[in-house]
Design a protein around this motif. Structure first.
Motif, short mmCIF file in Angstrom:
data_model
loop_
_atom_site.label_atom_id
_atom_site.label_comp_id
_atom_site.label_asym_id
_atom_site.label_seq_id
_atom_site.Cartn_x
_atom_site.Cartn_y
_atom_site.Cartn_z
N ASP A 286 31.11 54.01 20.69
CA ASP A 286 31.71 55.20 20.10
C ASP A 286 30.64 56.24 19.73
O ASP A 286 30.87 57.44 19.83
CB ASP A 286 32.49 54.83 18.84
N LYS A 309 38.00 51.89 25.28
CA LYS A 309 37.87 50.60 24.60
C LYS A 309 39.20 50.23 23.96
O LYS A 309 39.77 51.03 23.22
CB LYS A 309 36.79 50.66 23.52
N TYR A 310 39.66 49.03 24.26
CA TYR A 310 40.90 48.56 23.63
C TYR A 310 40.54 47.91 22.30
O TYR A 310 40.06 46.77 22.27
CB TYR A 310 41.65 47.58 24.53
N THR A 311 40.78 48.64 21.22
CA THR A 311 40.33 48.18 19.91
C THR A 311 41.41 47.67 18.96
O THR A 311 41.07 47.14 17.90
CB THR A 311 39.57 49.31 19.19
N TRP A 314 40.83 43.71 19.51
CA TRP A 314 39.50 43.16 19.74
C TRP A 314 38.55 43.62 18.65
O TRP A 314 38.49 44.80 18.32
CB TRP A 314 38.96 43.61 21.10
N ARG A 316 34.75 44.30 16.86
CA ARG A 316 33.60 45.05 17.35
C ARG A 316 32.74 44.15 18.23
O ARG A 316 32.55 42.97 17.95
CB ARG A 316 32.76 45.56 16.17
N SER A 317 32.19 44.72 19.30
CA SER A 317 31.56 43.91 20.34
C SER A 317 30.29 43.23 19.89
O SER A 317 29.86 42.26 20.48
CB SER A 317 31.26 44.77 21.57
N ALA A 330 32.90 42.58 24.93
CA ALA A 330 32.66 43.94 25.41
C ALA A 330 33.38 44.18 26.73
O ALA A 330 33.98 45.23 26.97
CB ALA A 330 31.17 44.18 25.56
N LYS A 333 37.22 44.49 26.37
CA LYS A 333 37.67 45.70 25.70
C LYS A 333 37.70 46.92 26.62
O LYS A 333 38.39 47.90 26.34
CB LYS A 333 36.75 46.01 24.51
N GLN A 334 36.95 46.89 27.72
CA GLN A 334 36.82 48.07 28.57
C GLN A 334 37.97 48.15 29.59
O GLN A 334 38.09 47.31 30.47
CB GLN A 334 35.47 48.03 29.30
N GLN A 358 24.37 44.73 27.09
CA GLN A 358 25.76 45.17 27.22
C GLN A 358 25.86 46.40 28.12
O GLN A 358 26.86 46.58 28.81
CB GLN A 358 26.34 45.49 25.84
N THR A 362 28.33 47.25 31.34
CA THR A 362 29.16 48.44 31.46
C THR A 362 28.95 49.14 32.79
O THR A 362 29.90 49.56 33.46
CB THR A 362 28.85 49.42 30.31
#
Length: 474
Positions: A286, A309-311, A314, A316-317, A330, A333-334, A358, A362
């Motif tokens: 973020d 990010k699907y929060t 989930w 925090r990564s 991580a 969540k993407q 991470q 990504t």
């Protein structure tokens, strides 16, 4: 990293401290705690593990179990706090923000001179807050004790104390690496790390504590116990990464700094003719997003979010202790938006590149979903040193840093003599560092914000900023 929030008021302080502490949850993910003072009950304390659930859910019952017109709360990385201490100075609750690098030495000195003891945690470790308290208690008053503690440790410590008369003592670390703000409300005062927490709860900013300054609060007054020092070394990472966007430190708002930082990076890329033909500018959510918005606005290239990010469910990564678990979360969540990825040239801005683990995941995810190329920008300079003062960019071994590992691959330990050259993109070593990381991480291009650019974006004199993790200067 950690943060704290305290209130002393003419009415019950539990609600304000509950919400004020919760507003600091982004600063740490392991422990949360609250302590309160009531004339009838005395001091009360609760500590909970918040690794897998929000602060709110673990403390929502506190309104039925705690009461008092003064209270403190904290979020911490590792050690449970606040602690309740009984000493020659009375009974008090204490929490700290900071790091102690000479803990073993201090523990041994205390044990050998006092023949006392510490409660030991798993593996025999001693709570850092207990070490600070043991130092404070060696003096005849809190002001002398706090100053003695701060001068004895190697590292840093901002301290919040709730006394058994209901008053609160707040102390900023000796060179002000972390912020401490006093807020004034209609019926009392608050102490906070994050300025927005005070504002949201109806407190007006009274003043920032200066480096090393110590004050005592009652519902009606603020009394200075120790004058502030002139030298300040506030952590520059506050603005680049871990400060909350709505907060302001030393008069500089975090979100505004990040926008300016991105603008400076865009101008640098334009001058160097880097990353041309990019379709979209994006942030690595973020905290990279506001840097990316500034970059997009200045460059004229559209800002977009190729993945979300699907929060809602989930966590925090970086919450799990094991790296493989962080990587898995991580990835889960993407969620990609294929229309913004497939056959697109993308430029991402991240707040920093520490280990890069991470980030590699990504980038692979983006290529797997059809990206044509992925350019990467770091909103701060290459991190060359693990932080000695706060639990942020610290590493068990500096070789965990992607910069150090890459330099070792390029020319071995000899390369560590030339860290300044590797930081500078205009040198041959600097170009080689970036090229090698691109090859490792599958970036089309890579650049870091310069230290001068970061300082310019913050707007404070460099001598007032701690930039140790980038240039090794204390």
């Amino acid at each position: 990293m950690g943060g704290f929030f305290g209130v002393i008021s003419k009415h019950d302080a539990i609600s304000d401290v509950f919400f004020g502490t919760d507003y600091h949850s982004h600063l740490g993910t392991r422990r949360g705690g609250m302590a309160a003072y009531d004339e009838t009950i005395g001091l009360q304390k609760e500590i909970h593990n918040i690794q897998n659930s929000p602060f709110r859910t673990k403390f929502e019952h506190v309104f039925d179990e705690m009461q008092g017109n003064s209270a403190i709360g904290c979020i911490s990385d590792y050690d449970p706090q606040p602690l309740m201490i009984r000493s020659n100075l009375g009974t008090y609750a204490i929490c700290i923000i900071g790091r102690i690098n000479n803990a073993s030495e201090l523990i041994q000195n205390y044990l050998s001179s006092s023949h006392g003891h510490f409660d030991a945690m798993t593996g025999g470790a001693v709570n850092s807050t207990a070490i600070i308290a043991s130092l404070i208690n060696q003096k005849n008053n809190f002001a002398d004790g706090i100053r003695f503690a701060q001068e004895s440790i190697k590292g840093s410590a901002s301290i919040l104390i709730l006394k058994d008369d209901g008053s609160i003592i707040a102390a900023r670390d000796l060179v002000g690496r972390t912020p401490v703000l006093i807020g004034k409300g209609e019926e009392g005062y608050c102490v906070t790390f994050e300025s927005f927490a005070a504002q949201k709860l109806g407190y007006e900013e009274e003043f920032d504590l200066g480096p090393g300054e110590i004050v005592q609060l009652t519902a009606d007054s603020v009394t200075r116990l120790t004058e502030p020092k002139k030298e300040m070394k506030i952590c520059a990472f506050l603005w680049s990464y871990y400060g909350y966007p709505t907060s302001t430190y030393e008069g500089v708002n975090v979100e505004m700094m990040r926008n300016r930082n991105g603008e400076i990076m865009a101008m640098n890329d334009k001058a160097a003719k880097n990353a041309e033909n990019v379709d979209f500018i994006s942030g690595v959510p973020d905290s990279g997003t506001p840097h990316a918005i500034g970059y997009a606005n200045k460059s004229g290239i559209p800002f977009a979010r190729p993945f979300i990010k699907y929060t809602p469910t989930w966590s925090r990564s970086f919450t799990p202790a094991k790296q493989k678990d962080r990587k898995k979360i991580a990835k889960m969540k993407q969620v990609p938006i294929h229309d913004l990825i497939t056959d697109r040239n993308l430029l991402f801005v991240d707040d920093s590149i520490v280990r890069g683990t991470q980030l590699k995941e990504t980038v692979d995810f983006l290529y797997d979903n059809g990206a044509k190329s992925v350019h990467m920008r770091s909103a701060c300079p290459p991190i060359m040193y693990g932080c000695k003062f706060l639990n942020f960019s610290s590493s068990k071994n500096e070789m965990e840093l992607i910069t150090r590992k890459t330099i070792m691959d390029i020319e071995g330990e000899e390369g560590f003599k030339y860290l300044d050259e590797y930081s500078d993109s205009s040198t041959e070593r600097g170009k080689k560092l970036r090229q090698t990381i691109c090859e490792k991480m599958n970036f089309k291009s890579l650049e870091f914000q310069s230290l001068d650019g970061l300082v310019k974006a913050i707007g404070l004199e460099k001598c007032k900023l701690c930039t140790y993790c980038w240039d090794g200067k204390e």
